[in-house]
Design a protein around this motif. Structure first.
Motif, PDB file in Angstrom:
ATOM      1  N   THR A 260       0.951  -2.688  -9.687  1.00 14.85           N
ATOM      2  CA  THR A 260       1.207  -2.571  -8.237  1.00 14.85           C
ATOM      3  C   THR A 260      -0.365  -2.598  -7.574  1.00 14.85           C
ATOM      4  OG1 THR A 260       2.741  -0.819  -8.934  1.00 14.85           O
ATOM      5  CG2 THR A 260       1.855  -0.594  -6.596  1.00 14.85           C
TER       6      THR A 260
ATOM      7  N   GLY B  42      -2.139  -2.834  -3.591  1.00  9.38           N
ATOM      8  CA  GLY B  42      -1.959  -2.843  -1.945  1.00  9.38           C
ATOM      9  C   GLY B  42      -2.127  -4.071  -1.249  1.00  9.38           C
TER      10      GLY B  42
ATOM     11  N   ASP C 111       8.583   3.011  -6.183  1.00 10.81           N
ATOM     12  CA  ASP C 111       8.642   1.659  -6.767  1.00 10.81           C
ATOM     13  C   ASP C 111       9.955   1.423  -7.692  1.00 10.81           C
ATOM     14  OD1 ASP C 111       8.523  -1.052  -7.525  1.00 10.81           O
ATOM     15  OD2 ASP C 111       6.925  -0.924  -8.699  1.00 10.81           O
TER      16      ASP C 111
ATOM     17  N   LEU D 128       1.362   2.797  -3.436  1.00 12.96           N
ATOM     18  CA  LEU D 128       0.175   3.340  -3.749  1.00 12.96           C
ATOM     19  C   LEU D 128       0.162   4.782  -3.374  1.00 12.96           C
ATOM     20  CD1 LEU D 128      -2.379   0.229  -4.099  1.00 12.96           C
ATOM     21  CD2 LEU D 128      -0.998   1.324  -5.966  1.00 12.96           C
TER      22      LEU D 128
ATOM     23  N   THR E 161       0.928  -1.369   0.073  1.00 16.30           N
ATOM     24  CA  THR E 161      -0.044  -0.076  -0.032  1.00 16.30           C
ATOM     25  C   THR E 161       0.891   1.276   0.223  1.00 16.30           C
ATOM     26  OG1 THR E 161      -1.661  -1.084   1.299  1.00 16.30           O
ATOM     27  CG2 THR E 161      -1.754   1.278   1.265  1.00 16.30           C
TER      28      THR E 161
END
Length: 415
Positions: free
Chosen positions: A44, A46, A22, A16, A13
């Motif tokens: 991606t 969470g 990332d 995000l 999470t």
């Protein structure tokens, strides 16, 4: 050499929310590309069991190799293994080797090991386990219905160590990855991305191996040529052939390859020709010459620059006539003319450049925001003044003026 379609999934999470960038996906893509593996998707997700399961199911349906990073830790929100059970139809077991390493870590540091840390030694039944020499949770590989799954910890240091030392050798053997992927970037200036793409559209349409990827760069347009072959030498030979075809159409606009910059290219040409340069900058505030002096060896070419932001500096230091400014203003073709001519005379250079204009935020001297004049003079030739209207933020206008200045200088040197 097999053609493998791969996917990378990042779990967390915090990714995000933007709390952590990332970098894992980018790094893994580079590694897989080096192996000749095509990365088609990044996802991606969470820390939610249903959503993790959903993205894993999607990956199972469309990819032949899936790398999942994150969600292998000891806490309740580390859900990757539990979610993957629904997709891979495998039970979870304790890997005794990994458990001993986890226990040894706590014992070595004199910290009581809580029960939830046993979770870090949990792996899929019959998985190939990659021990984590930089941390505790191991990596692992399982195969399900033709798709290979690699699970790695999300901590970049741990993930990279396992990938480099254990996963890459495993993948080379497992998938017989004997190929090499090589690439080269061709850099262009003075031509827009859409125009460049249109001129070589017939080459792009017929591409297979090598491939062509048009990209927008800070100092022009890039074409990334990528080729797959059994050796790097054969790959670059394919790229050489494609590059020659491209240069037959748009070679005049190419200023460099790979790590070349427009300023390093200009500097090299001027040094080879034993030429010197000076500049007078108002709008750009020294940005033009700063880019050049950042290149090693610039002192052989650059004599100096005068940043003449205010009217009185233009008059007293650059000797721009007050009559010119009274009649035409500081943002004018006439002012740029005197700036470029006078700075060349003062510094005795082969070429001089001048920049004046309005980057905003409000109109100046009746000239709208984005009005730019750039002067260039070589030897005893009369100055050439170019007028432009740039759009965007104040910073963007100034940067575009600098970029255009280098384009004009490069064209002059090449001619």
């Amino acid at each position: 050499m097999k053609n493998i379609q791969a996917e990378i999934i990042s779990v967390g999470t915090e990714l995000l929310l933007g709390q952590i960038t990332d970098t894992n996906s980018q790094w893994l893509s580079q590694k897989l590309n080096d192996l000749g593996v095509n990365v088609y998707y990044h996802q991606t997700v969470g820390d939610n069991a249903d959503r993790v399961t959903s993205v894993l199911q999607m990956a199972q349906q469309r990819s032949q190799l899936v790398i999942v990073t994150g969600g292998l830790g000891p806490t309740e929100d580390d859900l990757t293994r539990e979610s993957a059970i629904n997709v891979l139809n495998r039970s979870l077991v304790i890997d005794q080797t990994s458990l001993k390493r986890v226990e040894a870590h706590f014992e070595k540091n004199g910290i009581p090991m809580t029960e939830n840390n046993r979770k870090q030694a949990v792996v899929f039944e019959n998985a190939t386990v990659f021990q984590n020499d930089e941390g505790m949770a191991p990596g692992m590989f399982v195969e399900h219905e033709g798709t290979g799954w690699i699970f790695l910890p999300g901590v970049p240091r741990e993930m990279k160590a396992i990938m480099n030392e254990k996963v890459i050798p495993f993948l080379k053997q497992k998938y017989e990855l004997t190929g090499q992927l090589v690439s080269r970037e061709l850099k262009f200036i003075g031509i827009g991305e859409s125009t460049l793409e249109d001129k070589i559209s017939h080459i792009i349409q017929s591409q297979s191996n090598p491939t062509i990827a048009p990209l927008a760069g800070d100092d022009g347009v890039l074409l990334r040529l990528s080729a797959k072959a059994t050796t790097k030498e054969k790959g670059y030979a394919l790229i050489d052939e494609l590059q020659q075809r491209i240069f037959q159409v748009v070679g005049e606009y190419c200023y460099g390859i790979d790590h070349d910059t427009i300023e390093s290219t200009v500097l090299n040409i001027m040094e080879e020709k034993h030429m010197t340069l000076s500049s007078a900058e108002s709008l750009t505030g020294g940005r033009f010459i700063e880019k050049l002096v950042s290149v090693p060896g610039a002192s052989k070419v650059v004599r100096g620059s005068i940043v003449s932001y205010q009217r009185e500096v233009k008059e007293k230091l650059l000797l721009v006539s007050s009559g010119t400014i009274d009649q035409y203003g500081t943002i004018s073709e006439q002012c740029a003319f005197e700036m470029v001519e006078n700075v060349q005379n003062m510094m005795h250079t082969d070429i001089s450049m001048s920049f004046t204009g309005n980057a905003g935020p409000d109109p100046i001297e009746g000239k709208p925001v984005g009005t730019v004049y750039i002067g260039i003079k070589q030897g005893s030739n009369p100055p050439q003044i170019y007028a432009y209207t740039f759009h965007g933020s104040r910073d963007n206008i100034r940067n575009r003026a600098v970029k255009k200045g280098y384009e004009l200088l490069y064209k002059l040197l090449k001619s």
